[in-house]
Design a protein around this motif. Structure first.
Motif, PDB file in Angstrom:
ATOM      1  N   ARG A  35       4.112   1.802  -2.365  1.00 29.44           N
ATOM      2  CA  ARG A  35       3.648   1.881  -1.184  1.00 29.44           C
ATOM      3  C   ARG A  35       3.475   3.199  -0.797  1.00 29.44           C
ATOM      4  O   ARG A  35       3.871   4.109  -1.300  1.00 29.44           O
ATOM      5  CB  ARG A  35       4.403   0.794  -0.329  1.00 29.44           C
ATOM      6  CG  ARG A  35       4.768  -0.566  -0.626  1.00 29.44           C
ATOM      7  CD  ARG A  35       5.536  -1.421   0.495  1.00 29.44           C
ATOM      8  NE  ARG A  35       4.814  -1.874   1.704  1.00 29.44           N
ATOM      9  CZ  ARG A  35       5.189  -2.179   2.815  1.00 29.44           C
ATOM     10  NH1 ARG A  35       6.508  -2.391   2.736  1.00 29.44           N
ATOM     11  NH2 ARG A  35       4.616  -2.466   3.811  1.00 29.44           N
ATOM     12  N   GLY A  36       2.863   3.386   0.666  1.00 30.59           N
ATOM     13  CA  GLY A  36       2.221   4.496   1.019  1.00 30.59           C
ATOM     14  C   GLY A  36       3.157   6.017   0.745  1.00 30.59           C
ATOM     15  O   GLY A  36       2.709   6.790   0.032  1.00 30.59           O
TER      16      GLY A  36
ATOM     17  N   HIS B   9      -3.207  -3.662  -6.244  1.00 34.49           N
ATOM     18  CA  HIS B   9      -2.397  -2.413  -5.763  1.00 34.49           C
ATOM     19  C   HIS B   9      -2.840  -1.393  -6.933  1.00 34.49           C
ATOM     20  O   HIS B   9      -2.837  -0.289  -6.367  1.00 34.49           O
ATOM     21  CB  HIS B   9      -1.138  -2.855  -6.315  1.00 34.49           C
ATOM     22  CG  HIS B   9      -0.006  -1.809  -6.080  1.00 34.49           C
ATOM     23  ND1 HIS B   9       0.275  -0.948  -7.139  1.00 34.49           N
ATOM     24  CD2 HIS B   9       0.861  -1.568  -5.044  1.00 34.49           C
ATOM     25  CE1 HIS B   9       1.012  -0.079  -6.401  1.00 34.49           C
ATOM     26  NE2 HIS B   9       1.429  -0.310  -5.558  1.00 34.49           N
TER      27      HIS B   9
ATOM     28  N   ARG C 279      -4.444   6.331  -2.901  1.00 33.04           N
ATOM     29  CA  ARG C 279      -3.459   6.963  -2.236  1.00 33.04           C
ATOM     30  C   ARG C 279      -2.862   8.326  -3.069  1.00 33.04           C
ATOM     31  O   ARG C 279      -2.619   9.285  -2.574  1.00 33.04           O
ATOM     32  CB  ARG C 279      -2.184   6.034  -2.028  1.00 33.04           C
ATOM     33  CG  ARG C 279      -1.407   6.454  -0.763  1.00 33.04           C
ATOM     34  CD  ARG C 279      -2.170   6.443   0.498  1.00 33.04           C
ATOM     35  NE  ARG C 279      -1.191   6.728   1.666  1.00 33.04           N
ATOM     36  CZ  ARG C 279      -0.788   5.788   2.450  1.00 33.04           C
ATOM     37  NH1 ARG C 279      -0.935   4.594   2.350  1.00 33.04           N
ATOM     38  NH2 ARG C 279       0.166   6.319   3.533  1.00 33.04           N
TER      39      ARG C 279
ATOM     40  N   ASN D  73      11.285  -5.926  -0.998  1.00 31.79           N
ATOM     41  CA  ASN D  73      10.123  -4.881  -0.848  1.00 31.79           C
ATOM     42  C   ASN D  73       9.002  -5.188  -1.829  1.00 31.79           C
ATOM     43  O   ASN D  73       7.828  -4.697  -1.543  1.00 31.79           O
ATOM     44  CB  ASN D  73      11.083  -3.647  -1.517  1.00 31.79           C
ATOM     45  CG  ASN D  73      11.657  -3.730  -3.109  1.00 31.79           C
ATOM     46  OD1 ASN D  73      11.963  -4.831  -3.331  1.00 31.79           O
ATOM     47  ND2 ASN D  73      11.558  -2.856  -3.672  1.00 31.79           N
TER      48      ASN D  73
ATOM     49  N   ALA E 269       5.211  -6.014  -0.431  1.00 35.75           N
ATOM     50  CA  ALA E 269       3.980  -5.406  -1.031  1.00 35.75           C
ATOM     51  C   ALA E 269       2.898  -6.339  -1.200  1.00 35.75           C
ATOM     52  O   ALA E 269       1.687  -6.157  -1.082  1.00 35.75           O
ATOM     53  CB  ALA E 269       4.228  -4.418  -2.380  1.00 35.75           C
TER      54      ALA E 269
ATOM     55  N   GLU F 298       0.373  -7.558   1.366  1.00 36.23           N
ATOM     56  CA  GLU F 298      -0.439  -6.464   1.739  1.00 36.23           C
ATOM     57  C   GLU F 298      -1.659  -6.722   0.744  1.00 36.23           C
ATOM     58  O   GLU F 298      -2.659  -6.061   0.803  1.00 36.23           O
ATOM     59  CB  GLU F 298      -0.035  -5.298   1.933  1.00 36.23           C
ATOM     60  CG  GLU F 298       0.977  -5.126   3.066  1.00 36.23           C
ATOM     61  CD  GLU F 298       1.725  -3.709   3.025  1.00 36.23           C
ATOM     62  OE1 GLU F 298       1.350  -2.842   2.343  1.00 36.23           O
ATOM     63  OE2 GLU F 298       2.316  -3.336   3.844  1.00 36.23           O
TER      64      GLU F 298
END
Length: 306
Positions: free
Chosen positions: A157-158, A180, A187, A225, A229, A232
């Motif tokens: 993630r971010g 993803h 990102r 976790n 993810a 999303e």
């Protein structure tokens, strides 16, 4: 794109690829395709995987800090890059990892890629801030002379993806769908390495393939976790501990003949990955015949790396 199904072979994808780990300094050539698994999975097979043309071997299962498992795979082969996927920052003392890195670089120069990550909170009694722990680990690796271009970060993630772009050669996501990969590339930006793991099942019967995928995936559905993810990425109603659904498996695992599996792997390249680490499941049987057939479909060059 539904990937846990048969498909038609197509050419294309990110065909040029980036053969260099990172974008500038490192000369590690990992090509577009590698193989992921435990050390037992690779024991006695590293040379054959190298011969088939795969560019990297990713040894999972949190290799210990002495990196002896990595060294064994390096010793069994001649050219292929061997990567850790991943060394756990909570369980592998960083000082020992630094010493191990330099030992491997001396004995097998230019062939080791250090993947690190924070593991899972469910399995670490002292798990607090994974971000701060990884930053401190990276600081210690840098102080010990481990080049950033020889490190990749398990990032989903971010903030972790941004950290991977800033402090390492790039990111090594695990068990994530093509959606993803697309977001991770956005990102990370254009330069850093994006090497994603992808599971495959050499099984043409949908019910049998789903059963195999479900056996492997149930463990990860218990990790918050990962579940966060996936929520999303198209599965907003997914709950920790939920049983796997066919739709969820379709997004995460490719199955079928080697020719039918290829489009699912190339979809990651189309979405921005530089490298796909193929994990054959189940792991109990010999993966070499399937990997050989897949290498032929991927047009890997035997003996030359990807």
């Amino acid at each position: 794109m539904r990937r846990f199904r048969r498909g038609k072979t197509r050419q294309g994808g990110n065909s040029a690829g980036r053969n260099l780990v990172g974008s500038k300094v490192s000369n590690l050539r990992i090509g577009q395709y590698g193989v992921f698994g435990s050390f037992d999975y690779f024991k006695g097979r590293a040379a054959e995987i190298e011969r088939l043309g795969y560019g990297a071997i990713w040894i999972g299962g949190s290799p210990p800090a002495d990196l002896a498992l990595i060294e064994a795979a390096l010793a069994e082969s001649e050219r292929i890059v061997v990567a850790s996927g991943i060394v756990n920052v909570w369980t592998a003392p960083v000082g020992e990892v630094v010493e191990s890195y330099h030992r491997l670089e001396e004995r097998h120069p230019g062939r080791f890629l250090l993947g690190i990550g924070a593991g899972h909170p469910e399995h670490q009694a002292e798990y607090q801030s994974p971000y701060r722990a990884v930053v401190a680990y990276l600081d210690a690796l840098a102080a010990g002379g481990v080049p950033k271009e020889r490190i990749v970060l398990a990032a989903l993630r971010g903030r972790m993806l941004e950290l991977a772009a800033e402090r390492t050669a790039g990111a090594h996501p695990y068990f994530m769908p093509v959606a993803h990969t697309r977001l991770a590339r956005e990102r990370l930006g254009a330069g850093p390495l994006l090497a994603t793991e992808a599971k495959v099942v050499f099984e043409t019967d949908p019910a049998k393939a789903h059963a195999v995928g479900g056996q492997v995936s149930s463990f990860y559905l218990g990790l918050r976790n990962y579940v966060n993810a996936w929520r999303e990425l198209g599965f907003p109603d997914l709950e920790v501990g939920a049983p796997p659904t066919e739709a969820w498996l379709d997004a995460l695992v490719s199955y079928g003949t080697p020719a039918g599996i290829v489009p699912g792997l190339r979809a990651h390249l189309d979405a921005g990955a530089d490298h796909v680490a193929v994990q054959v499941i189940p792991t109990a049987s010999d993966p070499i015949p399937g990997l050989a057939a897949l290498a032929e479909q991927l047009r890997l060059v035997a003996g030359a790396g990807a």
